[in-house]
Scaffold this motif. Structure first.
Motif, mmCIF file in Angstrom:
data_model
loop_
_atom_site.group_PDB
_atom_site.id
_atom_site.type_symbol
_atom_site.label_atom_id
_atom_site.label_comp_id
_atom_site.label_asym_id
_atom_site.label_seq_id
_atom_site.Cartn_x
_atom_site.Cartn_y
_atom_site.Cartn_z
ATOM 1 N N GLN A 142 1.556 -29.340 -3.625
ATOM 2 C CA GLN A 142 0.247 -29.350 -2.950
ATOM 3 C C GLN A 142 0.011 -28.018 -2.237
ATOM 4 O O GLN A 142 -1.067 -27.433 -2.299
ATOM 5 N N TYR A 199 -2.590 -24.939 -3.102
ATOM 6 C CA TYR A 199 -3.480 -24.423 -2.057
ATOM 7 C C TYR A 199 -3.364 -22.904 -1.961
ATOM 8 O O TYR A 199 -4.375 -22.187 -1.910
ATOM 9 N N SER A 234 -5.212 -21.460 -4.685
ATOM 10 C CA SER A 234 -6.658 -21.667 -4.573
ATOM 11 C C SER A 234 -7.304 -20.709 -3.580
ATOM 12 O O SER A 234 -8.459 -20.352 -3.735
#
Ligand code: SAM
Ligand code: CA
Length: 232
Positions: A11, A15, A18
């Motif tokens: 996760q 991130y 991103s």
């Protein structure tokens, strides 16, 4: 080997990508094609490629060396970061892998910046030194067979200028270097290489835990001894 950053859970890694990755379409296409290749895991991580672009630009590098091209992801990152008069001497032994690299260098319009030298990299580096190119490179990236890292590093240290940067990939080797039970030749070569650099007074050293571990070795103008001071 690791073509993503070690030790980050999914996760958080997603991130990180991103909010930071700015991968041009041509690099994304190369990464997708390389992912289908049986040896695709050898490619560097995209966030690492972007970090190397940053280093090349920070230094204002124009003349660079790459040892270990594969399908060309790292060389394409560097070539895109170089100015129009920038050059990469790129070393590999594989006609097959580098045929893919050449195709992408052409498509990206940077093939004129890259001189591919096919053959054992030690021979290419020795030739560059014999031709009088010592001290003329700004930047070098070492990412070929781990058993020869020390030989590549010694030659790269001659080839870069004072204040030049040598970047070495896979120094954390998916964690195997830290596990004393692992004793294969690549792991022991990396361990011994890492230990040598730790005490090498010719460089300023930083080991960055991006991707599979990336060592930055800046060639010092003067070799200063680094005896730790003891205060009692
Ligand atoms: N930097 C590449 C990238 O971003 O995708 C990955 C390089 S891959 C880990 C290592 C490469 O080193 C392979 O393409 C292999 O053919 C090459 N290689 C292995 N032994 C070599 C040698 N003795 N001289 C030059 N290249 C060599
Ligand atoms: Ca690598």
């Amino acid at each position: 080997m690791a073509n993503s950053t070690l030790g980050l859970e999914n996760q958080l890694y997603d991130y990180l990508l991103s909010i930071s990755l700015r991968e041009p379409d041509i690099l994304a296409a190369l990464r997708e094609e390389t992912a289908q290749h049986p040896m695709g895991m050898m490619q560097i991580a995209p966030e690492q490629g972007q970090f190397m672009e940053m280093l090349v630009q920070l230094m204002g590098a124009t003349k660079t060396l790459e040892i270990g091209v594969f399908t060309g992801y790292s060389s394409l990152c560097v070539a895109l970061a170089l100015p129009s008069n920038g050059k990469i001497i790129a070393c590999d032994v594989s006609e097959e892998y580098t045929a893919i690299a050449r195709r992408y260098w052409e498509a990206a319009g940077v093939a004129n910046k890259i001189s591919l030298q096919l053959g054992p990299a030690i021979n290419t580096l020795d030739k560059l030194i014999a031709e009088g190119q010592a001290g003329t490179f700004d930047f070098a990236f070492i990412d070929a067979d781990k058993e020869n890292y020390e030989a590549y590093f010694e030659r790269s240290l001659q080839l870069v200028r004072n204040g030049g940067l040598i970047v070495i990939d896979n120094v954390l080797w998916s964690g195997r270097v830290a596990d004393p039970e692992v004793q294969d030749t690549s792991t022991t070569a990396l361990r011994s290489f890492n230990n040598k650099l730790r005490n090498d007074p010719r460089i300023t050293l930083s080991v960055v835990p991006i991707a599979d571990g990336l060592t930055l070795a800046l060639k010092r103008r003067w070799a200063t001894m680094m005896q730790p001071e003891h205060h009692n």
